[in-house]
Enzyme design. Structure first.
Site, PDB file in Angstrom:
ATOM      1  N   LYS A  68      30.914   2.225 -14.022  1.00 40.23           N
ATOM      2  CA  LYS A  68      29.953   2.120 -15.119  1.00 40.23           C
ATOM      3  C   LYS A  68      30.376   2.977 -16.303  1.00 40.23           C
ATOM      4  O   LYS A  68      30.262   2.558 -17.464  1.00 40.23           O
ATOM      5  CB  LYS A  68      28.562   2.528 -14.628  1.00 40.23           C
ATOM      6  CG  LYS A  68      27.963   1.562 -13.613  1.00 40.23           C
ATOM      7  CD  LYS A  68      26.737   2.138 -12.929  1.00 40.23           C
ATOM      8  CE  LYS A  68      26.227   1.197 -11.842  1.00 40.23           C
ATOM      9  NZ  LYS A  68      25.100   1.769 -11.075  1.00 40.23           N
TER      10      LYS A  68
ATOM     11  N   GLN B 102      20.735   5.785  -9.263  1.00 39.98           N
ATOM     12  CA  GLN B 102      21.822   5.354  -8.381  1.00 39.98           C
ATOM     13  C   GLN B 102      21.333   5.272  -6.930  1.00 39.98           C
ATOM     14  O   GLN B 102      20.743   6.212  -6.419  1.00 39.98           O
ATOM     15  CB  GLN B 102      22.990   6.324  -8.474  1.00 39.98           C
ATOM     16  CG  GLN B 102      23.827   6.193  -9.726  1.00 39.98           C
ATOM     17  CD  GLN B 102      24.709   4.967  -9.716  1.00 39.98           C
ATOM     18  OE1 GLN B 102      24.555   4.103 -10.568  1.00 39.98           O
ATOM     19  NE2 GLN B 102      25.613   4.884  -8.789  1.00 39.98           N
TER      20      GLN B 102
ATOM     21  N   ASP C  99      18.241  -1.935 -14.670  1.00 44.11           N
ATOM     22  CA  ASP C  99      18.628  -2.517 -13.385  1.00 44.11           C
ATOM     23  C   ASP C  99      17.749  -3.718 -13.034  1.00 44.11           C
ATOM     24  O   ASP C  99      18.100  -4.526 -12.178  1.00 44.11           O
ATOM     25  CB  ASP C  99      18.521  -1.477 -12.264  1.00 44.11           C
ATOM     26  CG  ASP C  99      19.875  -0.905 -11.865  1.00 44.11           C
ATOM     27  OD1 ASP C  99      20.898  -1.573 -12.121  1.00 44.11           O
ATOM     28  OD2 ASP C  99      19.908   0.201 -11.308  1.00 44.11           O
TER      29      ASP C  99
END
Length: 336
Positions: free
Chosen positions: A85, A129, A152
């Site tokens: 990322k 995460q 997300d």
């Protein structure tokens, strides 16, 4: 300063009008023999195309798109994803502000951090995460993120919008679709451009709320509204006689995290196989990353994504897209 509302309207027009790139290959369901590799990196490059220019335009009007990953502990798999990322963000000029917290953090402390980030007007996207330590409830933590910053696409509001709306194309502008579902969508749209999937059979193996279910919803949604209009079946690792379902699939998407679950005899000859699985296999001298498919599937499928280098890069690129989209929404809100 935002003197005129037309600025926001122009930004939205430019963002929605993201040029659709030429496809990488065409699809032929009659294909036999060794499968053609669908390069996830090539598809990812197409997704990222133009995002750098969009960031530069936002910067000229005082907005620096910023993504904040919240990393709890030091999970090794999570660190791999984080590095990818960071590389993608640097490539397009997206600011990425990593927030590390210890594995022993309490739920209340993590919620307080997310609340602070929600209220920070310089932060446009927030991700937590995964996986999280077992003491933390991932659903509760995820829902603490403001939906507009949930790049997300995991909050109840964003997932609920995907379930309720048949207009996937419009939804992707108003809400965040989970990144893996967007990645699978782009693999079919860009990597196998020009094919009408209407009515063909898709099988998704995996029923998670963040991956399997959103993928199935995108595949079965009305084509005129941005979906694929496919006849879609959801299976999972405990489905009785899994092969009886997978052998009929024109498009087979597997996302179980079980190495070698999909064997050659379970795949329709010439099918498109999208392997979302990412598994770490310990060998005598190294750790190898593999998907859910047995290597022999390459001799049966028509087209197939590799692991690594398939869905992963596209998922990261989709996260970058959602993050820039979130910053663009800020520009529109401020211009009103």
């Amino acid at each position: 300063m935002w003197a005129q509302g037309r600025i926001g309207a122009q930004l939205l027009s430019r963002f929605v009008g993201l040029q659709r790139p030429m496809g990488l290959m065409s699809w032929d369901g009659s294909r036999r023999g060794r499968a053609t590799l669908i390069s996830g990196q090539m598809v990812a490059d197409q997704i990222l195309h133009g995002l750098k220019d969009k960031i530069q335009r936002l910067e000229t009007i005082g907005i620096q798109p910023c993504l904040v990953p919240v990393v709890v502990g030091q999970d090794p798999v999570s660190q791999i994803y984080l590095r990818k990322k960071l590389e993608a963000a640097r490539a397009i000029g997206l600011r990425m502000r990593i927030q590390h917290v210890p594995a022993e953090v309490s739920s209340a402390e993590l919620m307080a951090l997310l609340d602070h980030l929600n209220r920070d007007e310089h932060v446009h996207g927030i991700i937590v995460q995964l996986p999280l330590p077992s003491a933390l409830n991932a659903i509760d933590i995820g829902n603490a993120i403001q939906p507009a910053k949930d790049v997300d696409g995991f909050t109840q509001q964003n997932l609920g919008a995907l379930v309720q709306s048949s207009e996937v194309a419009r939804l992707s502008i108003l809400n965040h679709i989970p990144c893996t579902a967007t990645a699978v969508k782009k693999i079919l749209e860009i990597g196998l451009a020009g094919h009408d999937w209407t009515g063909q059979r898709a099988v998704v193996i995996g029923r998670s709320l963040n991956v399997g279910l959103p993928i199935a919803l995108v595949l079965e949604s009305d084509r005129q509204n941005g979906g694929f209009d496919m006849t879609t079946t959801i299976c999972h690792r405990n489905t009785v006689d899994l092969g009886a379902s997978t052998r009929h699939a024109d498009v087979l998407v597997t996302a179980t995290g079980v190495p070698n679950l999909i064997r050659p005899e379970m795949v329709k000859p010439g099918a498109v196989v999208i392997d979302v699985g990412l598994n770490r296999i310990k060998l005598s001298d190294r750790v190898k990353l593999v998907g859910d498919c047995h290597p022999g599937v390459w001799d049966v499928a028509g087209y197939m994504t590799p692991v690594p280098g398939g869905v992963g890069p596209c998922t990261v690129a989709s996260l970058m897209y959602n993050s820039v989209l979130a910053a663009n929404r800020t520009a529109i809100r401020l211009s009103v």
